[in-house]
Design a protein around this motif. Structure first.
Motif, PDB file in Angstrom:
ATOM      1  N   GLY A   1      93.009  56.971  67.338  1.00 23.58           N
ATOM      2  CA  GLY A   1      93.127  56.781  65.913  1.00 23.58           C
ATOM      3  C   GLY A   1      93.511  58.104  65.166  1.00 23.58           C
ATOM      4  N   ARG A   2      93.269  59.215  65.871  1.00 20.09           N
ATOM      5  CA  ARG A   2      93.643  60.440  64.996  1.00 20.09           C
ATOM      6  C   ARG A   2      95.215  60.645  64.697  1.00 20.09           C
ATOM      7  NH1 ARG A   2      89.935  64.997  68.252  1.00 20.09           N
ATOM      8  NH2 ARG A   2      88.069  64.046  68.191  1.00 20.09           N
ATOM      9  N   ILE A   3      95.437  61.347  63.745  1.00 19.35           N
ATOM     10  CA  ILE A   3      96.855  61.608  63.427  1.00 19.35           C
ATOM     11  C   ILE A   3      97.388  62.837  64.108  1.00 19.35           C
ATOM     12  CG2 ILE A   3      98.512  62.252  61.604  1.00 19.35           C
ATOM     13  CD1 ILE A   3      96.459  60.907  59.395  1.00 19.35           C
ATOM     14  N   ALA A   4      98.546  62.470  64.983  1.00 21.38           N
ATOM     15  CA  ALA A   4      99.152  63.311  65.828  1.00 21.38           C
ATOM     16  C   ALA A   4     100.578  63.855  64.941  1.00 21.38           C
ATOM     17  CB  ALA A   4      99.423  63.166  67.190  1.00 21.38           C
ATOM     18  N   ALA A   5     100.470  65.027  64.135  1.00 20.01           N
ATOM     19  CA  ALA A   5     101.457  65.175  63.322  1.00 20.01           C
ATOM     20  C   ALA A   5     102.072  66.814  63.855  1.00 20.01           C
ATOM     21  CB  ALA A   5     101.225  65.403  61.800  1.00 20.01           C
TER      22      ALA A   5
ATOM     23  N   CYS B   1     100.991  65.998  68.918  1.00 16.55           N
ATOM     24  CA  CYS B   1      99.645  66.244  69.227  1.00 16.55           C
ATOM     25  C   CYS B   1      98.750  66.481  67.856  1.00 16.55           C
ATOM     26  CB  CYS B   1      99.324  67.418  70.107  1.00 16.55           C
ATOM     27  SG  CYS B   1      99.967  68.893  69.848  1.00 16.55           S
ATOM     28  N   GLU B   2      98.036  66.754  67.848  1.00 16.59           N
ATOM     29  CA  GLU B   2      97.137  67.022  66.557  1.00 16.59           C
ATOM     30  C   GLU B   2      97.138  68.307  65.879  1.00 16.59           C
ATOM     31  OE1 GLU B   2      92.926  65.128  66.716  1.00 16.59           O
ATOM     32  OE2 GLU B   2      93.700  64.129  68.595  1.00 16.59           O
TER      33      GLU B   2
ATOM     34  N   GLY C   1     104.095  56.372  80.145  1.00 17.07           N
ATOM     35  CA  GLY C   1     102.967  55.749  79.327  1.00 17.07           C
ATOM     36  C   GLY C   1     101.809  55.817  79.911  1.00 17.07           C
ATOM     37  N   GLU C   2     101.659  55.541  81.202  1.00 19.25           N
ATOM     38  CA  GLU C   2     100.376  55.601  82.102  1.00 19.25           C
ATOM     39  C   GLU C   2      99.842  57.035  82.009  1.00 19.25           C
ATOM     40  OE1 GLU C   2     101.167  51.727  84.976  1.00 19.25           O
ATOM     41  OE2 GLU C   2     101.516  53.990  85.432  1.00 19.25           O
ATOM     42  N   MET C   3     100.910  57.940  81.910  1.00 15.47           N
ATOM     43  CA  MET C   3     100.102  59.606  82.071  1.00 15.47           C
ATOM     44  C   MET C   3      99.711  59.893  81.051  1.00 15.47           C
ATOM     45  SD  MET C   3     100.527  61.027  84.975  1.00 15.47           S
ATOM     46  CE  MET C   3     100.449  62.733  84.529  1.00 15.47           C
ATOM     47  N   ILE C   4      99.895  59.359  79.841  1.00 11.08           N
ATOM     48  CA  ILE C   4      99.599  59.951  78.593  1.00 11.08           C
ATOM     49  C   ILE C   4      98.027  60.010  78.407  1.00 11.08           C
ATOM     50  CG2 ILE C   4      99.525  59.241  76.000  1.00 11.08           C
ATOM     51  CD1 ILE C   4     102.368  58.424  76.064  1.00 11.08           C
ATOM     52  N   PRO C   5      97.420  58.776  78.723  1.00 15.10           N
ATOM     53  CA  PRO C   5      95.961  59.008  78.739  1.00 15.10           C
ATOM     54  C   PRO C   5      95.512  60.367  79.662  1.00 15.10           C
ATOM     55  CG  PRO C   5      96.531  56.741  78.961  1.00 15.10           C
ATOM     56  CD  PRO C   5      97.586  57.516  79.270  1.00 15.10           C
ATOM     57  N   GLU C   6      95.922  60.388  80.656  1.00 13.80           N
ATOM     58  CA  GLU C   6      95.463  61.401  81.580  1.00 13.80           C
ATOM     59  C   GLU C   6      95.800  62.885  80.692  1.00 13.80           C
ATOM     60  OE1 GLU C   6      96.875  61.422  85.537  1.00 13.80           O
ATOM     61  OE2 GLU C   6      96.349  59.575  85.747  1.00 13.80           O
ATOM     62  N   LYS C   7      96.902  62.837  80.087  1.00 12.38           N
ATOM     63  CA  LYS C   7      97.047  64.296  79.583  1.00 12.38           C
ATOM     64  C   LYS C   7      96.381  64.445  78.343  1.00 12.38           C
ATOM     65  CE  LYS C   7     100.447  65.435  82.123  1.00 12.38           C
ATOM     66  NZ  LYS C   7     100.478  66.578  83.137  1.00 12.38           N
ATOM     67  N   VAL C   8      95.953  63.115  77.665  1.00 11.27           N
ATOM     68  CA  VAL C   8      94.940  63.458  76.458  1.00 11.27           C
ATOM     69  C   VAL C   8      93.833  63.747  77.001  1.00 11.27           C
ATOM     70  CG1 VAL C   8      93.458  61.888  74.880  1.00 11.27           C
ATOM     71  CG2 VAL C   8      95.869  61.525  75.142  1.00 11.27           C
ATOM     72  N   LEU C   9      93.152  63.457  78.137  1.00 11.54           N
ATOM     73  CA  LEU C   9      91.847  63.959  78.726  1.00 11.54           C
ATOM     74  C   LEU C   9      92.126  65.527  78.962  1.00 11.54           C
ATOM     75  CD1 LEU C   9      91.039  61.310  81.184  1.00 11.54           C
ATOM     76  CD2 LEU C   9      89.743  61.619  78.942  1.00 11.54           C
ATOM     77  N   VAL C  10      93.316  65.912  79.493  1.00 14.57           N
ATOM     78  CA  VAL C  10      93.221  67.384  79.844  1.00 14.57           C
ATOM     79  C   VAL C  10      93.337  68.126  78.643  1.00 14.57           C
ATOM     80  CG1 VAL C  10      94.717  68.874  81.307  1.00 14.57           C
ATOM     81  CG2 VAL C  10      94.116  66.737  82.153  1.00 14.57           C
TER      82      VAL C  10
ATOM     83  N   ASN D   1      94.959  63.633  71.020  1.00 18.95           N
ATOM     84  CA  ASN D   1      95.858  62.420  70.910  1.00 18.95           C
ATOM     85  C   ASN D   1      97.151  62.894  71.092  1.00 18.95           C
ATOM     86  OD1 ASN D   1      96.642  59.663  70.676  1.00 18.95           O
ATOM     87  ND2 ASN D   1      96.566  59.983  68.585  1.00 18.95           N
ATOM     88  N   LEU D   2      97.982  62.125  71.895  1.00 16.22           N
ATOM     89  CA  LEU D   2      99.198  62.544  72.092  1.00 16.22           C
ATOM     90  C   LEU D   2     100.285  61.234  71.807  1.00 16.22           C
ATOM     91  CD1 LEU D   2      99.163  64.363  75.487  1.00 16.22           C
ATOM     92  CD2 LEU D   2      99.092  65.398  73.463  1.00 16.22           C
ATOM     93  N   LYS D   3     101.245  61.668  71.512  1.00 16.21           N
ATOM     94  CA  LYS D   3     102.341  60.335  71.122  1.00 16.21           C
ATOM     95  C   LYS D   3     103.829  60.958  71.428  1.00 16.21           C
ATOM     96  CE  LYS D   3     103.890  56.921  67.565  1.00 16.21           C
ATOM     97  NZ  LYS D   3     103.925  56.628  66.394  1.00 16.21           N
TER      98      LYS D   3
END
Length: 310
Positions: free
Chosen positions: A53-57, A77-78, A123-132, A136-138
């Motif tokens: 939910g965070r804004i990635a600007a 990213c944030e 798309g499946e890699m994004i959550p992994e990159k978020v964790l690392v 939040n990434l978009k």
């Protein structure tokens, strides 16, 4: 409890988790959305879910040309701190490489495309990159050129990225690289709305004429020596010419040569090199443009935290 493709999409938007994992979560939870979120958290994707939910600007723009194919992407990213990390920049470069190799038709197709050297999609890699990366990434947008000669340019470590695409006859691509870089820098600095005056749509042109006519009429009404209508119309057309010079790349003054338009400079370079050069299009991305950033008030945040402790 059954679930639909729309439910999978909704869960993906809620959690920023890949489509396949969302489908598994809904299957395991009998379609219950709340339980599916919990399931994802239990599987180690909680960080991604919490940060979605965070804004990635912040983030970066990457522009590349590989084997004659040009690609430009913006990934957000944030924080600027994360944007400068090697892990984030490597991810952005990988996404740009996917655009080159997979030629996705749109953003959904890009997210569904294979991620380099893995068995996952982007798309499946994004959550992994978020964790690392911990933010939040978009993947926000991209563009691609696979014809003509394309030249890339990155300004201020990814704050602005530009691709300029040219049609070249009788010349090697390397011969127009310097010209392409100059045009990219002009686009980065001046941010033209159009490539050429012929690209200005009729609605925009009509609106500009309307504005300039009203302005000229108001000036005429205040003048001690009012001008006839035909002169006012000529004034308006002159101002439309000025609009082209301020908003269209080819009609702009070339930043490296005062008094010479970009159009004339390109023609002069083509003549000097003995070939033909036509600037077909450009893409300019500026990091975070159009994204409403959340304004933090540090004093209010501290006060709120103190009140919570009472």
């Amino acid at each position: 409890m059954a679930f639909t493709a729309a439910d999978v999409k909704k869960l993906r938007e809620m959690t920023n988790v890949g489509m396949m994992d969302c489908k598994k979560a809904l299957t395991a939870s009998d379609g219950d959305m709340d339980k599916a979120v919990e399931w994802l958290r239990e599987k180690g994707l909680a960080a991604a879910a919490k940060k979605s939910g965070r804004i990635a600007a912040e983030g970066a723009v990457c522009a590349v040309v590989e084997n004659g194919v040009g690609a430009i992407v913006e990934v957000n990213c944030e924080t600027d701190f994360a944007a400068q990390s090697d892990k984030f920049t490597d991810f952005v470069k990988d996404v740009a490489a996917v655009v080159v190799q997979s030629a996705p038709a749109d953003l959904d197709a890009l997210l569904a495309a294979p991620y380099p050297n893995t068995d996952k999609t982007v798309g499946e890699m994004i959550p992994e990159k978020v964790l690392v990366i911990g933010e939040n990434l978009k993947v926000r947008r991209f563009a691609r050129y696979d014809t003509g000669v394309t030249v890339p340019y990155i300004h201020m470590a990814g704050r602005i990225g530009v691709l300029v695409n040219m049609e070249v006859e009788g010349l090697e691509a390397a011969a127009v690289t310097e010209l392409g870089k100059d045009l990219c820098m002009q686009v980065a600095a001046m941010n033209p709305a159009f490539c050429d005056k012929a690209d200005v749509d009729q609605a925009t042109l009509d609106k500009e004429k309307e504005i300039q006519l009203a302005l000229a009429m108001n000036e005429n009404a205040k003048s001690d020596r009012p001008k006839p209508q035909n002169i006012i119309e000529k004034m308006v057309m002159g101002r439309i010419g000025k609009y082209y010079e301020e908003n269209c790349l080819m009609q702009m003054e070339f930043v490296k040569e005062k008094g010479v338009s970009v159009e004339k400079h390109v023609a002069a370079v083509a003549k000097e090199l003995g070939g033909r050069i036509t600037v077909k299009s450009f893409v300019r991305f500026e990091r975070g443009e159009g994204i409403e950033k959340k304004q933090e008030n540090f004093a209010e945040e501290v006060a709120a935290q103190m009140n919570l402790g009472k």
